[in-house]
Design a protein around this motif. Structure first.
Motif, short mmCIF file in Angstrom:
data_model
loop_
_atom_site.label_atom_id
_atom_site.label_comp_id
_atom_site.label_asym_id
_atom_site.label_seq_id
_atom_site.Cartn_x
_atom_site.Cartn_y
_atom_site.Cartn_z
N THR A 163 71.80 56.95 31.80
CA THR A 163 71.12 56.49 30.38
C THR A 163 69.94 56.57 30.19
N ALA A 164 69.57 58.28 30.06
CA ALA A 164 68.41 58.82 30.06
C ALA A 164 67.70 58.71 28.52
N PHE A 165 68.44 59.10 27.46
CA PHE A 165 68.17 59.23 26.14
C PHE A 165 68.33 57.96 25.16
N PRO A 166 67.14 57.40 24.38
CA PRO A 166 65.75 57.65 24.50
C PRO A 166 65.17 56.84 25.80
N SER A 167 63.86 57.08 26.01
CA SER A 167 63.31 56.74 26.91
C SER A 167 62.66 55.23 26.50
N GLY A 168 63.12 54.08 27.25
CA GLY A 168 62.48 53.01 26.85
C GLY A 168 61.12 52.43 27.12
N HIS A 169 60.89 52.95 28.31
CA HIS A 169 59.13 52.86 28.46
C HIS A 169 58.22 53.53 27.47
N THR A 170 58.75 54.63 26.90
CA THR A 170 57.79 55.33 26.10
C THR A 170 58.12 54.42 24.56
N ALA A 171 59.23 54.08 24.26
CA ALA A 171 59.44 53.32 23.08
C ALA A 171 58.48 52.00 23.18
N GLN A 172 58.58 51.31 24.18
CA GLN A 172 58.12 50.18 24.52
C GLN A 172 56.21 50.44 24.30
N ALA A 173 55.75 51.45 24.83
CA ALA A 173 54.18 51.68 24.88
C ALA A 173 53.96 52.04 23.27
#
Length: 269
Positions: A163-173
């Motif tokens: 489950t790589a796509f998309p990045s949850g950390h990047t979406a949160q930031a």
């Protein structure tokens, strides 16, 4: 007699001419309409001018996220311009086996920045209640959409986990950065610049730590920004504001059919 009649008529005309001229000079001319001279003439039923699709709030809120998500999708695996595989090879060549865990904390840093600025006395665009509701709604939109896409695509990460796509950390930031930018951009653009810089750093660290591909973090940024925009677009701002209505109560004595009492009249303005 005919001469006398012509003479009388001529004399009357000569006497009436100056009076008519004087009356004509006394009639005021209508004032020039200067209030509406620059207005566009009304056309059509109701004369309501509609904005074009490209000027609408929906288009402006979705164009940047759409570009980011579209580019991220186009570079999955070895596809597209500067593919995820190419970016991964370059990152590993530069950073080698370097790893850190700062991205786990920096993803929430824009919220900490927003809280610190508010505690310092800087007023945000919305009151605290509506701001909290917008954040809650945006977070729900982001988490739901990101994890639905994660399990639907089921792309493996660079380290082999799923489950790589998309990045949850990047979406949160980027979600937090977008909210901070929206709330404080009228005070200073530097608040938003700082928040988006932190969010970009989170995206870079996710790739450096071998947790995500380039496609994951670019699309994740799009999901985060769009979730924030959608949170604002769908919010009705019904909470946290004092009502504009005022009420008055009138009390007067009442005498009816031998009985006495009070008459109460309550009106809402």
């Amino acid at each position: 007699m005919r001469f006398s009649l012509f003479k009388s008529v001529g004399l009357s005309w000569l006497l009436a001419a100056p009076v008519t001229s004087a009356l004509a000079q006394q009639v005021p001319k209508p004032a020039a309409d200067t209030l509406h001279k620059y207005e566009r003439p009304a056309t059509g039923l109701g004369a309501v001018e509609k904005k074009s699709f490209f000027q609408s709030k929906g288009f402006r809120a979705s164009i940047i996220p759409a570009v980011l998500i579209g580019y991220g999708v186009s570079t999955i695996n070895g596809h597209g311009f500067y593919s995820s595989y190419q970016a991964h090879d370059d990152i590993r060549r530069v950073f080698g086996d370097y790893r850190n865990h700062a991205d786990n904390y920096l993803q929430f840093a824009p919220y900490l920045e927003l809280g610190g600025v508010l505690l310092a006395g800087v007023k945000s665009r919305n009151d605290r209640v509506n701001l909290g509701l917008v954040i809650l709604k945006s977070e729900l939109i982001m988490v739901t959409s990101v994890y639905i896409v994660k399990f639907a695509t089921n792309i493996d990460r660079p380290d082999g986990t799923p489950t790589a796509f998309p990045s949850g950390h990047t979406a949160q930031a980027f979600l937090a950065a977008s909210i901070l930018h929206t709330e404080l951009r009228d005070k200073s653009q530097w608040y938003g610049i700082g928040a988006y810089t932190i969010a970009t750093g989170v995206a870079a660290l996710r790739m450096i730590n071998d947790k995500h591909w380039e496609s994951d973090v670019v699309a994740g940024a799009g999901f985060g920004i769009f979730s924030a925009h959608l949170g604002y677009l769908t919010h009705r701002y019904r909470w946290g504001h004092k009502p504009n209505e005022t009420a008055t109560l009138h009390v007067s004595p009442l005498y009816y059919a031998g009985a006495t009492g009070l008459s109460l009249n309550w009106q809402l303005h």
